[in-house]
Design a protein around this motif. Sequence first.
Motif, PDB file in Angstrom:
ATOM      1  N   LEU A  20       0.838  -1.199   0.000  1.00 30.50           N
ATOM      2  CA  LEU A  20       0.000   0.000   0.000  1.00 30.50           C
ATOM      3  C   LEU A  20       0.876   1.253   0.000  1.00 30.50           C
ATOM      4  CD1 LEU A  20      -2.702   1.544   0.371  1.00 30.50           C
ATOM      5  CD2 LEU A  20      -2.429   1.174   2.825  1.00 30.50           C
ATOM      6  N   ALA A  21       1.906   1.257   0.838  1.00 29.98           N
ATOM      7  CA  ALA A  21       2.829   2.400   0.890  1.00 29.98           C
ATOM      8  C   ALA A  21       3.498   2.599  -0.467  1.00 29.98           C
ATOM      9  CB  ALA A  21       3.869   2.184   1.987  1.00 29.98           C
ATOM     10  N   ARG A 134       9.502   9.081  14.718  1.00 31.33           N
ATOM     11  CA  ARG A 134      10.069   9.849  15.832  1.00 31.33           C
ATOM     12  C   ARG A 134      11.420  10.467  15.526  1.00 31.33           C
ATOM     13  NH1 ARG A 134      12.203   7.562  19.873  1.00 31.33           N
ATOM     14  NH2 ARG A 134      11.757   5.426  19.330  1.00 31.33           N
ATOM     15  N   THR A 135      12.237   9.811  14.697  1.00 29.20           N
ATOM     16  CA  THR A 135      13.636  10.231  14.607  1.00 29.20           C
ATOM     17  C   THR A 135      14.116  10.723  13.251  1.00 29.20           C
ATOM     18  OG1 THR A 135      14.478   8.009  14.125  1.00 29.20           O
ATOM     19  CG2 THR A 135      14.217   8.606  16.462  1.00 29.20           C
ATOM     20  N   ALA A 136      13.405  10.461  12.177  1.00 32.75           N
ATOM     21  CA  ALA A 136      13.880  10.875  10.848  1.00 32.75           C
ATOM     22  C   ALA A 136      13.885  12.400  10.737  1.00 32.75           C
ATOM     23  CB  ALA A 136      13.008  10.266   9.762  1.00 32.75           C
ATOM     24  N   ASN A 137      14.746  12.899   9.868  1.00 29.90           N
ATOM     25  CA  ASN A 137      14.908  14.348   9.697  1.00 29.90           C
ATOM     26  C   ASN A 137      14.146  14.918   8.506  1.00 29.90           C
ATOM     27  OD1 ASN A 137      16.669  14.674  11.908  1.00 29.90           O
ATOM     28  ND2 ASN A 137      18.369  13.927  10.678  1.00 29.90           N
ATOM     29  N   CYS A 138      13.257  14.132   7.917  1.00 28.05           N
ATOM     30  CA  CYS A 138      12.463  14.630   6.797  1.00 28.05           C
ATOM     31  C   CYS A 138      10.996  14.278   7.038  1.00 28.05           C
ATOM     32  CB  CYS A 138      12.956  14.029   5.482  1.00 28.05           C
ATOM     33  SG  CYS A 138      12.801  12.237   5.378  1.00 28.05           S
ATOM     34  N   ASP A 139      10.140  14.667   6.115  1.00 23.16           N
ATOM     35  CA  ASP A 139       8.717  14.359   6.239  1.00 23.16           C
ATOM     36  C   ASP A 139       8.485  12.852   6.109  1.00 23.16           C
ATOM     37  OD1 ASP A 139       8.183  17.030   6.499  1.00 23.16           O
ATOM     38  OD2 ASP A 139       7.359  17.280   4.477  1.00 23.16           O
ATOM     39  N   ILE A 140       7.464  12.366   6.828  1.00 23.93           N
ATOM     40  CA  ILE A 140       7.106  10.955   6.820  1.00 23.93           C
ATOM     41  C   ILE A 140       5.623  10.842   6.484  1.00 23.93           C
ATOM     42  CG2 ILE A 140       7.086   8.795   8.142  1.00 23.93           C
ATOM     43  CD1 ILE A 140       9.844  10.169   8.091  1.00 23.93           C
ATOM     44  N   LEU A 141       5.295   9.914   5.601  1.00 24.44           N
ATOM     45  CA  LEU A 141       3.903   9.592   5.342  1.00 24.44           C
ATOM     46  C   LEU A 141       3.694   8.148   5.774  1.00 24.44           C
ATOM     47  CD1 LEU A 141       1.064  10.066   4.190  1.00 24.44           C
ATOM     48  CD2 LEU A 141       1.955   9.307   1.973  1.00 24.44           C
ATOM     49  N   VAL A 142       2.840   7.963   6.786  1.00 25.66           N
ATOM     50  CA  VAL A 142       2.507   6.632   7.266  1.00 25.66           C
ATOM     51  C   VAL A 142       1.172   6.247   6.635  1.00 25.66           C
ATOM     52  CG1 VAL A 142       2.021   5.188   9.274  1.00 25.66           C
ATOM     53  CG2 VAL A 142       3.718   7.027   9.442  1.00 25.66           C
ATOM     54  N   CYS A 143       1.178   5.200   5.840  1.00 32.57           N
ATOM     55  CA  CYS A 143      -0.019   4.793   5.103  1.00 32.57           C
ATOM     56  C   CYS A 143      -0.846   3.831   5.940  1.00 32.57           C
ATOM     57  CB  CYS A 143       0.377   4.139   3.792  1.00 32.57           C
ATOM     58  SG  CYS A 143       1.331   5.238   2.737  1.00 32.57           S
ATOM     59  N   ARG A 144      -2.072   4.231   6.218  1.00 29.47           N
ATOM     60  CA  ARG A 144      -2.990   3.414   7.011  1.00 29.47           C
ATOM     61  C   ARG A 144      -4.233   3.018   6.233  1.00 29.47           C
ATOM     62  NH1 ARG A 144      -1.374   3.720  12.219  1.00 29.47           N
ATOM     63  NH2 ARG A 144      -0.191   5.525  12.841  1.00 29.47           N
TER      64      ARG A 144
END
Length: 154
Positions: A20-21, A134-144
Motif C-alpha cells: 500500500l505504501a 520519531r527520529t527521521a529528519n524529513c517528512d514521513i507519510l505513514v499509510c494506514r
Amino acid sequence: MLTQYQNIQVSVDGSKEADLAFSKAVAIAKRNGAKLEILHVVDTRSFQNVSSFDSAMVEQVSEDAKKRMEEYYQRAQKAGIKDVHYSIEFGSPKTIIAHEFPKQHNIDLIVVGATGLNAVERLLIGSVTEYVTRTANCDILVCRTKEVEDALSD
C-alpha cells in the motif's frame, strides 16, 4: 503552500502495508515528478539465531529480495515513474530507513506502511515505523488507509 517533493523513499518488506505504501509513493512521485527510491532492508539480526550460519541462506534471502524489488521497479516504471531506483541494504531496518539511506540519497519524504510486524514483535523490538516517525529528519507519510489513487493503471 504545498511541498514539492523531489526524492521519495518507500520502504518495502513484502507485507500488504508495504505494498500500500508503495502504491501511494508511486502516486506522489508521479504528481511531483520526483525520483523514487525503493528500499528493502534485510534485518541481519534474523541471522544471529541460526546456529550454523549458512551462506546459502543469505544468498536465498538476497535473491528473493532482488526478485521482489525488480517487480516493484517494473510496476513503478509501468506507472510512468521515469527516475526510479531500488536498493537492498543489510543491517538494522530502523537506522537504515530513518537515517542512513535518507542522508545518502537526499530524501525529503519517506513513505512507510503503518505496520509490518505482528503485535508480539512490535512489543518486543518496537515498530520500525514508530522509530522512523520519531527520529527521521524529513517528512514521513505513514499509510494506514486502503484508498489508493489509481496511479499504477495509468
